[in-house]
Design a protein around this motif. Structure first.
Motif, PDB file in Angstrom:
ATOM      1  N   THR A 111       0.836  -1.207   0.000  1.00 19.39           N
ATOM      2  CA  THR A 111       0.000   0.000   0.000  1.00 19.39           C
ATOM      3  C   THR A 111       0.867   1.251   0.000  1.00 19.39           C
ATOM      4  OG1 THR A 111      -1.686  -1.187   1.276  1.00 19.39           O
ATOM      5  CG2 THR A 111      -1.847   1.214   1.216  1.00 19.39           C
ATOM      6  N   THR A 112       0.544   2.179  -0.900  1.00 21.69           N
ATOM      7  CA  THR A 112       1.296   3.434  -0.991  1.00 21.69           C
ATOM      8  C   THR A 112       0.497   4.629  -0.486  1.00 21.69           C
ATOM      9  OG1 THR A 112       0.572   3.705  -3.286  1.00 21.69           O
ATOM     10  CG2 THR A 112       2.705   2.624  -2.925  1.00 21.69           C
ATOM     11  N   ASP A 113      -0.806   4.534  -0.490  1.00 19.08           N
ATOM     12  CA  ASP A 113      -1.648   5.633  -0.027  1.00 19.08           C
ATOM     13  C   ASP A 113      -1.434   5.849   1.470  1.00 19.08           C
ATOM     14  OD1 ASP A 113      -4.502   6.456   1.254  1.00 19.08           O
ATOM     15  OD2 ASP A 113      -4.248   7.363  -0.729  1.00 19.08           O
ATOM     16  N   GLU A 114      -1.020   7.053   1.854  1.00 17.37           N
ATOM     17  CA  GLU A 114      -0.644   7.327   3.238  1.00 17.37           C
ATOM     18  C   GLU A 114      -1.818   7.183   4.204  1.00 17.37           C
ATOM     19  OE1 GLU A 114       2.162   7.728   4.945  1.00 17.37           O
ATOM     20  OE2 GLU A 114       3.153   7.206   3.068  1.00 17.37           O
ATOM     21  N   THR A 115      -3.001   7.567   3.777  1.00 15.92           N
ATOM     22  CA  THR A 115      -4.172   7.446   4.649  1.00 15.92           C
ATOM     23  C   THR A 115      -4.459   5.973   4.943  1.00 15.92           C
ATOM     24  OG1 THR A 115      -5.118   9.480   3.740  1.00 15.92           O
ATOM     25  CG2 THR A 115      -6.616   7.995   4.921  1.00 15.92           C
ATOM     26  N   ALA A 119      -4.075   3.690   8.523  1.00 18.20           N
ATOM     27  CA  ALA A 119      -5.152   2.833   9.020  1.00 18.20           C
ATOM     28  C   ALA A 119      -4.645   1.411   9.281  1.00 18.20           C
ATOM     29  CB  ALA A 119      -6.313   2.812   8.022  1.00 18.20           C
ATOM     30  N   ILE A 120      -3.823   0.899   8.360  1.00 16.95           N
ATOM     31  CA  ILE A 120      -3.261  -0.449   8.531  1.00 16.95           C
ATOM     32  C   ILE A 120      -2.339  -0.484   9.742  1.00 16.95           C
ATOM     33  CG2 ILE A 120      -1.755  -2.195   7.487  1.00 16.95           C
ATOM     34  CD1 ILE A 120      -2.776  -1.193   4.735  1.00 16.95           C
ATOM     35  N   GLN A 121      -1.519   0.548   9.894  1.00 17.27           N
ATOM     36  CA  GLN A 121      -0.607   0.598  11.036  1.00 17.27           C
ATOM     37  C   GLN A 121      -1.376   0.676  12.357  1.00 17.27           C
ATOM     38  OE1 GLN A 121       1.645   3.976   9.587  1.00 17.27           O
ATOM     39  NE2 GLN A 121       3.448   2.706   9.191  1.00 17.27           N
ATOM     40  N   GLY A 122      -2.502   1.377  12.325  1.00 15.62           N
ATOM     41  CA  GLY A 122      -3.338   1.440  13.518  1.00 15.62           C
ATOM     42  C   GLY A 122      -3.905   0.074  13.874  1.00 15.62           C
ATOM     43  N   GLU A 123      -4.301  -0.688  12.853  1.00 15.00           N
ATOM     44  CA  GLU A 123      -4.817  -2.038  13.097  1.00 15.00           C
ATOM     45  C   GLU A 123      -3.704  -2.965  13.592  1.00 15.00           C
ATOM     46  OE1 GLU A 123      -7.525  -5.295  13.190  1.00 15.00           O
ATOM     47  OE2 GLU A 123      -7.629  -3.115  13.429  1.00 15.00           O
ATOM     48  N   LEU A 239      12.742  -0.409   5.435  1.00 17.57           N
ATOM     49  CA  LEU A 239      12.497  -0.451   6.873  1.00 17.57           C
ATOM     50  C   LEU A 239      11.091   0.039   7.213  1.00 17.57           C
ATOM     51  CD1 LEU A 239      15.894   0.792   8.371  1.00 17.57           C
ATOM     52  CD2 LEU A 239      15.084  -1.532   8.118  1.00 17.57           C
ATOM     53  N   LYS A 240      10.558   0.919   6.390  1.00 15.25           N
ATOM     54  CA  LYS A 240       9.188   1.388   6.605  1.00 15.25           C
ATOM     55  C   LYS A 240       8.158   0.331   6.234  1.00 15.25           C
ATOM     56  CE  LYS A 240      10.022   6.357   5.876  1.00 15.25           C
ATOM     57  NZ  LYS A 240       9.761   7.501   4.960  1.00 15.25           N
ATOM     58  N   ASN A 241       8.585  -0.653   5.454  1.00 15.37           N
ATOM     59  CA  ASN A 241       7.667  -1.685   4.973  1.00 15.37           C
ATOM     60  C   ASN A 241       8.213  -3.081   5.257  1.00 15.37           C
ATOM     61  OD1 ASN A 241       5.585  -0.009   3.374  1.00 15.37           O
ATOM     62  ND2 ASN A 241       7.546   0.728   2.602  1.00 15.37           N
TER      63      ASN A 241
END
Length: 538
Positions: A111-115, A119-123, A239-241
């Protein structure tokens, strides 16, 4: 009180050493291979009551996938988090959340879309908090420390990953139990929390201008090989992914018995512990290994120059292609380096600094498992000296080496110093352990290490001149860095709720089983003055 003269004390020390060393040779290493392919190195030394142990994995950062650099280093961190039996109060319940976290990380990487990413990181954070309810943090460390262990550490290099620590000799069975278990069915728990640690390592590396300069240099030196095209810490984007799936694939591929080694040096009795090693490590699985990295680097086309502005002062690095570890010219190249620059500041390049012709300069060899490089750095005077002038001064000293412009006395003195340094390193179990780790990583034999002083001593001045001319020719890379402050792409720490495990004082089923293993007898060698001490005049 009986008076003991200094001469008698000296005799006592000599006699005690001879008695202690009479039953075994501290430089002897028992090397053998289990049926599953695990290499074992056992080095007995009862001048200490401690043991230094390590498990070594060939692979390192060079084996990271091109689209997931940093995986080997990430994995090193996670292998301190436990297994399906260690580090958890209920793995069956924990696994439900861990499996979901792995899926979500794969989704994040696509996923590239920041929004959507937020949301994924929150989950992931929500799932990590739930999984953390079953985790026992730092249980591996506490188990090792509880048996008197220290130096609990690990490192990842380009060629190898190594896990190590010291422990009392009478705890050998427990240590073998813990280390044989930690690499079977490891669980990648508390991953989101560990990201902060890895991010901090990367940020510190990016804050170091000279480290960034050397990374740039390596990228231009090794134009094809992973030694230059990727770093052990990984790229910021990767590292971000992070991908737990690719991390598991790395583990399944390289953490197999026939690609690993067990190293033990210190207060051990090899014949006594061989059955234990067979029992505990003989169950490890073997695997089919990928072939060697078949990448060669082309020669430089004359003097290839790179200009950068990356450092607070002017700095230059230049390098020549040489040979990988184990090559027949390796020892002679190392001798060339010591003739050019050494700890006594008597080298040909050192003279530039001593005579204040340059602010600083030195040489160092990189003997990787696959390829080799010999590098020289130089720092011009702050005023009225260019990088090119400093480079030419260093090249001039290299030309002196190539022409044999150094006397025989100096040549022999440098060899003697190198032999002394080698012998000092072999005198303690720490030095022998790291030497054995390097021996396995670079596919050498212990005989190569033992015979190294003899091989060095036999090198003649003419051979040094020949090797210097062979490798330090007109084709080389040089990087000139002037004053500059490059932009840093910092990794921001995740701004999510902290995962705080609730079971810090709990103990896993594995820990309870470990308690059942009895401690061995601590072997203490006391001095018996009527037996071990002899008096006499020298």
């Amino acid at each position: 009180m009986q008076y003991v003269s200094p001469k008698s004390i000296l005799l006592f020390i000599i006699v005690s050493f001879v008695i202690a060393a009479g039953e075994y040779d501290p430089l002897e290493v028992h090397t053998y291979t289990l049926d599953n392919g695990l290499t074992v190195y056992l080095n007995e030394d009862h001048n200490t009551t401690s043991v230094f142990g390590a498990v070594v994995v060939r692979g390192g950062g060079k084996r990271d996938p091109q689209d997931a650099t940093g995986i080997a280093h990430y994995l090193e961190h996670l292998l301190f988090k436990g297994t399906d039996e260690m580090g958890t109060v209920n793995y069956e319940k924990e696994k439900v959340f861990l499996d979901s976290i792995q899926v979500k990380y794969d989704e994040l990487g696509a996923t590239t879309d920041e929004t959507k990413r937020l949301a994924i990181q929150g989950e992931i954070n929500r799932l990590s908090i739930k999984a953390g309810e079953f985790a026992i943090p730092n249980e591996f460390d506490r188990l090792v420390e509880g048996m008197g262990g220290a130096w609990i550490n690990a490192f990842t290099s380009d060629d190898v990953i190594c896990y190590l620590n010291k422990f009392p000799g009478n705890q050998i069975e427990k240590w073998l139990g813990i280390y044989s278990h930690r690499f079977v069915n490891p669980v990648f728990r508390l991953f989101q929390s560990e990201l902060e640690t890895v991010y901090e390592e990367k940020n510190r590396a990016m804050d170091n201008m000279f480290r960034q300069l050397f990374t740039t240099y390596l990228k231009n030196f090794f134009k094809e090989h992973p030694y230059g095209q990727q770093t052990v810490l990984g790229s910021v984007d990767h590292l971000k992914n992070p991908s737990l799936t690719k991390m598991r694939e790395y583990y399944d591929t390289y953490y197999v018995a026939n690609n690993m080694a067990l190293v033990l040096t210190g207060d051990i009795y090899p014949e006594d512990i061989k059955p234990l090693i067979e029992e505990k490590f003989g169950t490890w699985k073997s695997g089919e290994l990928p072939g060697p990295i078949d990448i060669t680097e082309s020669s430089f086309n004359g003097r290839e120059k790179i200009k950068k502005r990356m450092t607070p002062i002017k700095v230059g690095i230049m390098g020549f292609r040489t040979v990988p570890a184990g090559h027949e010219d390796e020892v002679a190249i190392n001798l060339c380096n010591q003739l050019l620059t050494n700890e006594s500041k008597t080298g040909l390049i050192d003279q530039l600094e001593v005579e204040r012709k340059i602010l600083g300069a030195g040489a160092f060899n990189m003997d990787y498992a696959d390829l080799g490089a010999n590098n020289f750095f130089f720092v011009p005077k702050l005023f009225f000296q260019s990088l090119t002038k400093a480079e030419n001064l260093v090249l001039g000293q290299i030309e002196r080496l190539k022409s044999g412009d150094f006397d025989d006395g100096y040549f022999n003195a440098v060899k003697l110093t190198m032999i002394r340094q080698h012998e000092e390193n072999m005198e303690n179990m720490e030095g022998r352990l790291f030497t054995l780790v390097d021996t396995y990583a670079k596919e050498k034999s212990w005989d190569d290490i033992v015979n190294w002083p003899k091989k060095l001593d036999e090198i003649t001045k003419n051979e040094v001149v020949e090797v210097a001319n062979k490798y330090f020719g007109d084709d080389y890379l040089v990087l000139h860095s002037k004053m500059g402050f490059p932009k840093k792409d910092k990794l921001e720490k995740p701004s999510f709720e902290a995962v705080i495990p609730k079971n810090s004082e709990q103990r896993s089923n594995f820990a309870l089983k470990l308690d059942e293993i009895p401690e061995g007898k601590l072997n203490l060698n006391y001095i018996e003055f009527n037996k071990d001490v002899k008096y006499g005049d020298i």
